[in-house]
Design a protein around this motif. Structure first.
Motif, PDB file in Angstrom:
ATOM      1  N   TYR A   1       0.836  -1.226  -0.063  1.00 24.44           N
ATOM      2  CA  TYR A   1      -0.095  -0.142   0.074  1.00 24.44           C
ATOM      3  C   TYR A   1       0.919   1.150  -0.174  1.00 24.44           C
ATOM      4  N   SER A   2       0.991   2.103  -1.045  1.00 19.00           N
ATOM      5  CA  SER A   2       1.750   3.358  -1.353  1.00 19.00           C
ATOM      6  C   SER A   2       0.849   4.375  -0.797  1.00 19.00           C
ATOM      7  N   ALA A   3       1.366   5.366  -0.027  1.00 20.90           N
ATOM      8  CA  ALA A   3       0.303   6.581   0.318  1.00 20.90           C
ATOM      9  C   ALA A   3       1.194   7.756  -0.108  1.00 20.90           C
ATOM     10  N   ALA A   4       0.457   8.989   0.032  1.00 19.06           N
ATOM     11  CA  ALA A   4       1.198  10.113  -0.053  1.00 19.06           C
ATOM     12  C   ALA A   4       1.955  10.295  -1.373  1.00 19.06           C
ATOM     13  N   LEU A   5       1.410   9.739  -2.292  1.00 17.07           N
ATOM     14  CA  LEU A   5       1.986  10.049  -3.567  1.00 17.07           C
ATOM     15  C   LEU A   5       1.067  10.924  -4.411  1.00 17.07           C
ATOM     16  N   PRO A   6       1.629  11.767  -5.443  1.00 14.81           N
ATOM     17  CA  PRO A   6       0.644  12.438  -6.181  1.00 14.81           C
ATOM     18  C   PRO A   6      -0.130  11.792  -7.240  1.00 14.81           C
ATOM     19  N   TYR A   7      -1.131  12.210  -7.495  1.00 13.16           N
ATOM     20  CA  TYR A   7      -2.146  11.615  -8.375  1.00 13.16           C
ATOM     21  C   TYR A   7      -3.099  12.279  -9.237  1.00 13.16           C
ATOM     22  N   THR A   8      -3.218  12.121 -10.400  1.00  8.36           N
ATOM     23  CA  THR A   8      -4.052  13.023 -11.315  1.00  8.36           C
ATOM     24  C   THR A   8      -5.013  12.079 -11.792  1.00  8.36           C
ATOM     25  N   LYS A   9      -6.378  12.214 -11.554  1.00 12.73           N
ATOM     26  CA  LYS A   9      -7.113  11.527 -12.047  1.00 12.73           C
ATOM     27  C   LYS A   9      -7.668  11.725 -13.623  1.00 12.73           C
ATOM     28  N   LEU A  10      -7.644  10.994 -14.443  1.00 13.61           N
ATOM     29  CA  LEU A  10      -8.180  11.240 -15.718  1.00 13.61           C
ATOM     30  C   LEU A  10      -9.351  10.856 -16.017  1.00 13.61           C
ATOM     31  N   PHE A  11     -10.573  11.524 -16.456  1.00 15.59           N
ATOM     32  CA  PHE A  11     -11.923  11.125 -16.629  1.00 15.59           C
ATOM     33  C   PHE A  11     -12.181  11.694 -18.222  1.00 15.59           C
ATOM     34  N   VAL A  12     -12.331  10.597 -19.096  1.00 17.29           N
ATOM     35  CA  VAL A  12     -12.596  10.980 -20.453  1.00 17.29           C
ATOM     36  C   VAL A  12     -14.180  10.719 -20.727  1.00 17.29           C
ATOM     37  N   PRO A  13     -15.026  11.566 -20.769  1.00 11.63           N
ATOM     38  CA  PRO A  13     -16.732  11.370 -20.691  1.00 11.63           C
ATOM     39  C   PRO A  13     -16.883  10.881 -22.101  1.00 11.63           C
ATOM     40  N   THR A  14     -17.893   9.906 -22.369  1.00 12.01           N
ATOM     41  CA  THR A  14     -18.491   9.154 -23.296  1.00 12.01           C
ATOM     42  C   THR A  14     -19.763   9.549 -23.298  1.00 12.01           C
ATOM     43  N   VAL A  15     -20.514   9.151 -24.401  1.00  9.28           N
ATOM     44  CA  VAL A  15     -22.092   9.328 -24.427  1.00  9.28           C
ATOM     45  C   VAL A  15     -22.628   8.970 -23.280  1.00  9.28           C
ATOM     46  N   GLY A 253       1.377   2.782 -16.570  1.00  4.11           N
ATOM     47  CA  GLY A 253       2.682   2.441 -16.767  1.00  4.11           C
ATOM     48  C   GLY A 253       3.158   3.204 -18.010  1.00  4.11           C
ATOM     49  N   LEU A 254       2.695   3.275 -19.127  1.00  3.56           N
ATOM     50  CA  LEU A 254       3.293   4.045 -20.223  1.00  3.56           C
ATOM     51  C   LEU A 254       3.543   5.642 -19.945  1.00  3.56           C
ATOM     52  N   HIS A 255       2.649   6.055 -18.990  1.00  4.11           N
ATOM     53  CA  HIS A 255       2.599   7.447 -18.430  1.00  4.11           C
ATOM     54  C   HIS A 255       3.795   7.643 -17.588  1.00  4.11           C
ATOM     55  N   GLY A 256       4.609   6.494 -17.394  1.00  2.78           N
ATOM     56  CA  GLY A 256       5.901   7.049 -16.568  1.00  2.78           C
ATOM     57  C   GLY A 256       7.027   7.205 -17.304  1.00  2.78           C
ATOM     58  N   ALA A 257       6.913   6.990 -18.756  1.00  2.02           N
ATOM     59  CA  ALA A 257       8.079   7.081 -19.473  1.00  2.02           C
ATOM     60  C   ALA A 257       8.549   8.687 -19.523  1.00  2.02           C
ATOM     61  N   VAL A 381       5.835  -1.000  -9.276  1.00  6.67           N
ATOM     62  CA  VAL A 381       4.638  -0.964  -8.362  1.00  6.67           C
ATOM     63  C   VAL A 381       4.328   0.164  -7.331  1.00  6.67           C
ATOM     64  N   ILE A 382       5.391   0.032  -6.253  1.00  3.80           N
ATOM     65  CA  ILE A 382       5.179   0.974  -5.277  1.00  3.80           C
ATOM     66  C   ILE A 382       5.438   2.431  -5.750  1.00  3.80           C
ATOM     67  N   ASN A 383       6.064   2.731  -6.929  1.00  2.19           N
ATOM     68  CA  ASN A 383       6.103   3.918  -7.333  1.00  2.19           C
ATOM     69  C   ASN A 383       5.053   4.674  -8.002  1.00  2.19           C
ATOM     70  N   GLN A 384       4.042   3.592  -8.301  1.00  2.00           N
ATOM     71  CA  GLN A 384       3.050   3.969  -9.139  1.00  2.00           C
ATOM     72  C   GLN A 384       2.032   4.576  -7.915  1.00  2.00           C
ATOM     73  N   PRO A 385       1.147   5.606  -8.499  1.00  2.66           N
ATOM     74  CA  PRO A 385       0.009   6.153  -7.532  1.00  2.66           C
ATOM     75  C   PRO A 385      -0.968   4.928  -7.414  1.00  2.66           C
ATOM     76  N   PHE A 386      -1.332   4.752  -6.252  1.00  2.00           N
ATOM     77  CA  PHE A 386      -2.139   3.690  -5.810  1.00  2.00           C
ATOM     78  C   PHE A 386      -1.737   2.368  -6.196  1.00  2.00           C
ATOM     79  N   GLY A 387      -0.476   2.101  -6.262  1.00  2.00           N
ATOM     80  CA  GLY A 387       0.347   0.815  -6.516  1.00  2.00           C
ATOM     81  C   GLY A 387       0.372  -0.139  -5.251  1.00  2.00           C
ATOM     82  N   ASN A 388      -0.230  -1.270  -5.580  1.00  2.00           N
ATOM     83  CA  ASN A 388      -0.467  -2.411  -4.663  1.00  2.00           C
ATOM     84  C   ASN A 388      -0.102  -3.470  -5.346  1.00  2.00           C
ATOM     85  N   ALA A 389       0.539  -4.370  -4.383  1.00  2.00           N
ATOM     86  CA  ALA A 389       1.135  -5.622  -4.934  1.00  2.00           C
ATOM     87  C   ALA A 389       0.901  -6.767  -3.955  1.00  2.00           C
TER      88      ALA A 389
END
Length: 503
Positions: A1-15, A253-257, A381-389
């Motif tokens: 359980y990783s906490a206190a990491l920055p996280y940006t929520k992405l929401f793409v609207p659909t019909v 994961g691709l966004h970490g590049a 995993v632990i370096n990702q936002p909400f990364g749990n293994a």
């Protein structure tokens, strides 16, 4: 359980999401209960949470402002914890009246509402408590046994269809709701959503890499569909269950590049293959399944990118390693491919020596190639936002040791509980308080390492499940502790110029 990491929520609207959000908003503002249903991964929770989050903002002016109460049920959820979570977030108007802060309404969102276990006589106490709330707009005080009314509050629920631990809901409860079924997203919708997200991220990369957006979106959705069709769960492979969260993890994961490390299409395709391996391949339990997946990925590279995996893309290393720890002197720590495996082993040995010099409990490890690969996986995993293994292996396989080293490399705090003879629920709750305050109040990146041998009581797993679902354990903190935490966070907010003047 990783906490206190920055996280940006992405929401793409659909019909569909726009339609459901419109109806949801209209119903909630009239204080009419709403029930969302649909298979896992269709976006039920995201639709509700996105609306509630938007409507809870201080600047919201397109309707009634909302004060959210988010609850996620599980098999062990109890009525008393549910009532406590609701009442602790309500404002006391009078002795017998609770309600929303002035100028707002309380929206209670209960996710996985059909998960509580059925008791001996067929009832589900948490659901019966919610039914009482919808029927009579209130609860009984559990100490003094008087009735407390709750005003300006509405209930919204979400649940997948019965099965897999989920139970049927009684008509007595469901009759109150406007029920809406969210349909599964089509492949076209999925490629549109993830293609939009990836396209925005790749704006910082070269034109050649940007041209891969549609191919990567199509290929990832295709692999996800193949996994769902081919790798079915069996008694020996009960964890072979895949949903849209796995699909989103590939793109996360691709966004970490880093643009500095990836300059041509072959590099980015290699990263895409690596993320697919980490999300899907690492869950497979035998060489036959893993071999099938590698063959499938190579075929998709040929189909969607018109390149041969072995000769055009893979490079010299059959086993790909990606991470942000190859150069200990780097301050930015960019996420990229580590091609010199021999040099990496030397770097790992140095990390291990640094750990042993700074910790009284030393680890004598032989860092062979497979161990280094596992450290890279855990670190990712632990370096990702909400990364749990969830690390699965026989005793002595190095799960704890490699996790400890990966946490040290990431410069995070490692938190573990120490089980003693009289260790019980009280001591467990105190440990959880210390861990959550370390991450949330002291703002330290924290990894909570917990093993199956430490499960003294089943309620431990329930508390961890609550943390993973909504970041909160019901009724964990007393009121004086909540005041301390709020004061500490208010002071921190003021120090960085973010002050909340609202209720």
């Amino acid at each position: 359980y990783s906490a206190a990491l920055p996280y940006t929520k992405l929401f793409v609207p659909t019909v569909d999401t726009v339609r459901f959000a419109y109806v949801l908003k209209a119903q909630l503002e009239l204080l009419h209960p709403v029930f969302f249903t649909g298979v896992t991964g269709t976006g039920k929770t995201v639709i509700v949470q996105n609306l509630i989050e938007e409507a809870s903002d201080l600047s919201y002016d397109r309707g009634t402002r909302m004060t959210p109460i988010l609850i996620t049920f599980s098999a062990q959820s109890s009525a008393i914890d549910t009532q406590g979570m609701i009442e602790n977030n309500l404002q006391k108007k009078r002795k017998t009246l609770l309600g929303a802060p002035t100028g707002t309404q309380v929206t209670i969102f209960v996710d996985d509402v059909n998960m509580p276990a059925v008791e001996e006589y067929g009832a589900q106490p948490p659901i019966e408590l919610l039914r009482q709330f919808v029927d009579h707009a209130g609860f009984y005080d559990r100490q003094r046994l008087f009735w407390k009314d709750i005003e300006s509050s509405v209930l919204c629920c979400g649940a997948a269809p019965p099965g897999g631990g989920r139970n049927d809901l009684t008509p007595r409860f469901s009759r109150h709701f406007h029920i809406m079924c969210v349909p599964p997203a089509t492949d076209q919708v999925l490629t549109t959503i993830f293609g939009s997200i990836l396209g925005g991220f790749l704006q910082a990369f070269t034109k050649d890499c940007q041209s891969l957006v549609q191919s990567i979106a199509d290929a990832t959705v295709d692999i996800y569909n193949r996994m769902c069709e081919t790798m079915k769960p069996t008694p020996a492979k009960s964890h072979y269950t895949f949903n849209l969260r796995d699909l989103s993890k590939v793109f996360q994961g691709l966004h970490g590049a880093s643009p500095e490390l990836i300059s041509n299409p072959a590099d980015y395709i290699r990263l895409w293959v690596h993320e697919c391996l980490r999300v899907f391949h690492d869950r497979l339990i035998n060489d036959e399944d893993r071999g099938w997946f590698k063959t499938t990925v190579a075929a998709k590279v040929k189909q969607f990118f018109k390149k041969d995996w072995a000769s055009d893309v893979r490079g010299d290393n059959e086993v790909m390693l990606f991470g942000n720890f190859a150069d200990p002197r780097s301050l930015k720590k960019p996420y990229g491919e580590i091609r010199d495996h021999e040099a990496l082993q030397k770097v790992m040995v140095n990390y291990l020596e640094d750990y042993n010099q700074t910790n009284p409990k030393t680890m004598n490890l032989v860092l062979f190639q497979n161990a280094v690969e596992h450290i890279a996986r855990i670190s990712r995993v632990i370096n990702q936002p909400f990364g749990n293994a969830l690390l699965v292996g026989v005793g002595g396989s190095g799960r704890k040791s490699l996790t400890t080293l990966a946490v040290s490399i990431a410069e995070f705090e490692l938190f573990q509980v120490e089980i003693s003879k009289g260790y019980g629920k009280v001591e467990w709750r105190e440990d959880l308080k210390r861990m959550l305050r370390l991450a949330g109040e002291q703002l330290k990146n924290t990894v909570f390492l917990f093993s199956d041998t430490q499960i003294v009581m089943e309620s431990f797993v329930e508390d961890i499940n609550n943390i993973l679902n909504n970041g909160e354990v019901p009724n964990l903190f007393e009121m004086d502790e909540r005041v301390e935490i709020l004061e500490a966070m208010t002071n921190y907010s003021q120090s960085i110029g973010r002050v909340c003047n609202g209720p």
